[in-house]
Design a protein around this motif. Structure first.
Motif, PDB file in Angstrom:
ATOM      1  N   THR A 163      74.064  98.202  99.674  1.00 44.25           N
ATOM      2  CA  THR A 163      75.442  97.773  99.869  1.00 44.25           C
ATOM      3  C   THR A 163      75.573  96.983 101.171  1.00 44.25           C
ATOM      4  O   THR A 163      76.186  95.916 101.213  1.00 44.25           O
ATOM      5  CB  THR A 163      76.389  98.992  99.865  1.00 44.25           C
ATOM      6  OG1 THR A 163      76.113  99.775  98.705  1.00 44.25           O
ATOM      7  CG2 THR A 163      77.835  98.564  99.852  1.00 44.25           C
ATOM      8  N   PHE A 208      76.308  92.956 101.066  1.00 43.96           N
ATOM      9  CA  PHE A 208      77.517  92.387 101.665  1.00 43.96           C
ATOM     10  C   PHE A 208      77.121  91.327 102.697  1.00 43.96           C
ATOM     11  O   PHE A 208      77.693  90.240 102.752  1.00 43.96           O
ATOM     12  CB  PHE A 208      78.367  93.466 102.348  1.00 43.96           C
ATOM     13  CG  PHE A 208      79.524  93.956 101.508  1.00 43.96           C
ATOM     14  CD1 PHE A 208      80.583  93.101 101.206  1.00 43.96           C
ATOM     15  CD2 PHE A 208      79.581  95.259 101.035  1.00 43.96           C
ATOM     16  CE1 PHE A 208      81.666  93.542 100.436  1.00 43.96           C
ATOM     17  CE2 PHE A 208      80.649  95.708 100.257  1.00 43.96           C
ATOM     18  CZ  PHE A 208      81.700  94.843  99.960  1.00 43.96           C
ATOM     19  N   SER A 267      82.726  97.952  94.969  1.00 43.70           N
ATOM     20  CA  SER A 267      81.769  96.851  94.794  1.00 43.70           C
ATOM     21  C   SER A 267      80.649  97.266  93.847  1.00 43.70           C
ATOM     22  O   SER A 267      80.123  96.450  93.095  1.00 43.70           O
ATOM     23  CB  SER A 267      81.214  96.355  96.141  1.00 43.70           C
ATOM     24  OG  SER A 267      80.452  97.347  96.780  1.00 43.70           O
ATOM     25  N   ARG A 326      80.353  90.787  95.544  1.00 41.17           N
ATOM     26  CA  ARG A 326      80.810  90.949  96.942  1.00 41.17           C
ATOM     27  C   ARG A 326      81.318  89.616  97.499  1.00 41.17           C
ATOM     28  O   ARG A 326      82.266  89.579  98.275  1.00 41.17           O
ATOM     29  CB  ARG A 326      79.711  91.577  97.784  1.00 41.17           C
ATOM     30  CG  ARG A 326      79.542  93.050  97.402  1.00 41.17           C
ATOM     31  CD  ARG A 326      78.388  93.788  98.006  1.00 41.17           C
ATOM     32  NE  ARG A 326      78.397  95.173  97.528  1.00 41.17           N
ATOM     33  CZ  ARG A 326      77.441  95.741  96.783  1.00 41.17           C
ATOM     34  NH1 ARG A 326      76.350  95.054  96.460  1.00 41.17           N
ATOM     35  NH2 ARG A 326      77.558  96.996  96.374  1.00 41.17           N
ATOM     36  N   MET A 384      84.756  89.480  96.108  1.00 41.31           N
ATOM     37  CA  MET A 384      85.666  90.370  96.833  1.00 41.31           C
ATOM     38  C   MET A 384      86.125  89.744  98.154  1.00 41.31           C
ATOM     39  O   MET A 384      87.290  89.868  98.552  1.00 41.31           O
ATOM     40  CB  MET A 384      84.974  91.710  97.132  1.00 41.31           C
ATOM     41  CG  MET A 384      84.776  92.602  95.909  1.00 41.31           C
ATOM     42  SD  MET A 384      83.742  94.071  96.272  1.00 41.31           S
ATOM     43  CE  MET A 384      84.856  95.041  97.315  1.00 41.31           C
TER      44      MET A 384
END
Lengths: 292, 292, 292
Positions: free
Chosen positions: C50, C54, C128, C279, C282
């Motif tokens: 993660t 990102f 996510s 991501r 997002m």
């Protein structure tokens, strides 16, 4: 200028110029001005505000930061401070931002051929913190001359107190200190805390350093909060225009109460915003060669 | 080329081309040449020089580095080395720089679909270190053929020694080793240290690895310094043009004395500067697809 | 939108738009679209996928990431979570990506004046991860309606399971759970694992969290592998078009066998690739203000 290590080496005019530059940075005038300059950040002591504020300043200027993590370095193989810094110089980068636990660590390295910015040396100086305090005051009052400030708390261990009082007096401010007897230091004007609350233009609180004093501290945290903690009762006794400052991190319920942290008179988070601006200015007058 | 893992897989011509490219990098010819390429840096062993030197090289090339911190990763949840590297490949990035404690760790991952640059594998190879040593020598002498080098110290544990001797002999250099008996390794030409000092073109010192040998080391640090330490008396016996090298970090007062570190004959910090250049070249021939 | 904290606050249409945007990102449509926006990454829990996913997404968008390392911060001086995040807001940056161990940590900070992206809150949400799972499914089947999925393993502790089931049912999928009795949770449709293998369109495995359960886990790892581990025998019984997913990190030899990890039906590393795309999306709908 080559390095920025202590405000003691700067004239009052130079300091005002740096603050001017910080205000220009606020307007976005220098965004990406130092494009492609590589800068190392070496923090040998833990830091949130100073470290990431410098980092933000560098990014806004378009610089390329190199973040040194002491934990994964050759310091573990016994490499010295000097040899570590000399290594970064040899990389051919533009400059370095350093925080270290030793007073005046910079004396041994200031001959090196890149720009050095002091982000705090032991109980010595902390020039970027003082500059952000000054910027906050100047944005509030438009001047320094004649303003009254009391710095409250552990004066003896605080590089913020030492650096600030020296420069603030040069700028014409009237400086007082307050706090428990065990933390006082000779040579400063002492003032009773409740008197300070009523008379000062600025109350600057310092952090009670739990982690260092837990066992040795004579004053209990409860007594500290009662006698020197800023609560809303005291805030209500401050002058109308007076403001509250704190270099942070702060201890809620010790030197400052919860409801005071973000009250109208508090400039604590404004100081952090200003911190990015003065650090941009510091990088501009050193790495950027901007005159001041 | 896809990966750069060991100099053993490169011909003498390819190595010379990489050095040519490093010299072009010195002239700024490739600044921002690899703009927007994302590269991961995964150091599973502590490192200052190699890690931040690669990082500087990447930034000068305009790359976007992703710095993996093993301490805050899923390695703590037992994730394997292979799965960690395969994860980075899946991010769709251009390449990865890896240092790991295991010899030839790269055999298991070299089929992956991104560029892999070896920043040191156990007691195996350290190609970027060898290339910077070669660049330092080439800039000094303009050639390799016929030059005499003695590598002094813990030969048996040193990936620098192993990698260097193999490639230097291919380039026509005459290689010797010196140091205490306990560190010697068969198959290399041994030379008495004081004889080496007088006859070599290059004295390359290795670090005494205190932290590994403290208890087991038969030679005391004092004896080591007396018998194999480079001091100014010995430096004064070196040939006029001869130079001193060390991969660093070094132990002042053990294998090298304080006043020798930055003396005229020392190229120790020049090596670090050259390290950035060869790492730029390594990134160019792999990620950048520059022919060599 | 200001923040992206939980998919529960997004409509089905908004979720589909984010996936559309992720597909546009795959085509390179948004590379460097958020140039010069500064974003902080604050991971208070270890993370590989993660965190660096990102980070990769931010770099592809041209953003400037600020990576907070809790270990070298003022958290060591007792600074609170709120004060740390409020400090980052005060830097004047565009947004922050946060993973924290506490459920719904974001309630206390969502009034702050920058964009907040949740990268996982305790046993709560992990938006996510759900989005990348959805993207993987949509790219595979072109729809959600009517697809059958079984999520297998430690349902009770898994934020992946909770977040996924809620949103997948809204999208018209039929969701089942499977795994040892000790991990089940009421309110979900249970299915026998071997039946699931034969009937599902998607088998989503969860990680057995060794590190939490070592002593308490009633099922031995051997029994787990025999009863709920995906091996090639079971894979061969899956439908032709069916696929295998896992949020990773996975335990080879426990919930998944070695030869299954990269088999034809496995989308495990495709999920990681898709993670970068969702991501990016997002960041676009929050920091970038792209409508969805």
């Amino acid at each position: 200028m080559k390095d920025l290590l202590t405000l003691k080496e700067l004239s009052v005019d130079e300091i005002q110029s740096i603050l001017d530059l910080a205000l220009d940075c606020e307007k976005g005038k220098y965004d990406n001005f130092l494009k492609d300059e590589i800068i190392a950040n070496c923090f040998f002591e833990p830091s949130t505000r100073t470290q990431y504020s410098f980092n933000t300043a560098e990014l806004r200027l378009g610089m390329k930061p190199l973040s040194f993590n002491p934990a994964g370095s050759s310091l573990n193989k016994g490499e010295s401070f000097y040899d570590t810094i000399k290594t970064f110089e040899s990389f051919g980068i533009s400059g370095i931002v350093i925080r270290d636990v030793h007073d005046r660590y910079y004396e041994d390295i200031r001959h090196l051929d890149f720009h050095i910015l002091n982000a705090g040396d032991g109980a010595g100086d902390h020039p970027s913190q003082s500059l952000l305090d000054l910027l906050t005051i100047r944005k509030e009052y438009g001047k320094f001359e004649g303003l009254k400030i009391a710095i409250v708390g552990d004066i003896s261990h605080s590089r913020v107190a030492h650096t600030n009082i020296e420069v603030m007096e040069r700028l014409g401010m009237e400086c007082f200190v307050s706090g428990p007897e065990e933390y006082r230091e000779e040579g400063y004007n002492f003032i009773d805390f409740d008197k300070a609350v009523e008379e000062m233009d600025i109350i600057m609180l310092l952090r009670v350093q739990h982690e260092r004093h837990k066992e040795k501290m004579k004053t209990s945290l409860e007594d500290y909060n009662r006698d020197y903690g800023l609560n809303m009762d005291r805030v209500n006794k401050m002058k109308d225009h007076a403001i509250i400052m704190h270099p942070a991190p702060f201890n809620r319920g010790v030197e400052i109460n919860d409801d005071v942290v973000e009250c109208d008179k508090s400039r604590i988070f404004t100081q952090i915003t200003n911190g990015v601006l003065v650090r941009m200015a510091m990088l501009l007058v050193t790495v950027g060669g901007v005159k001041c």
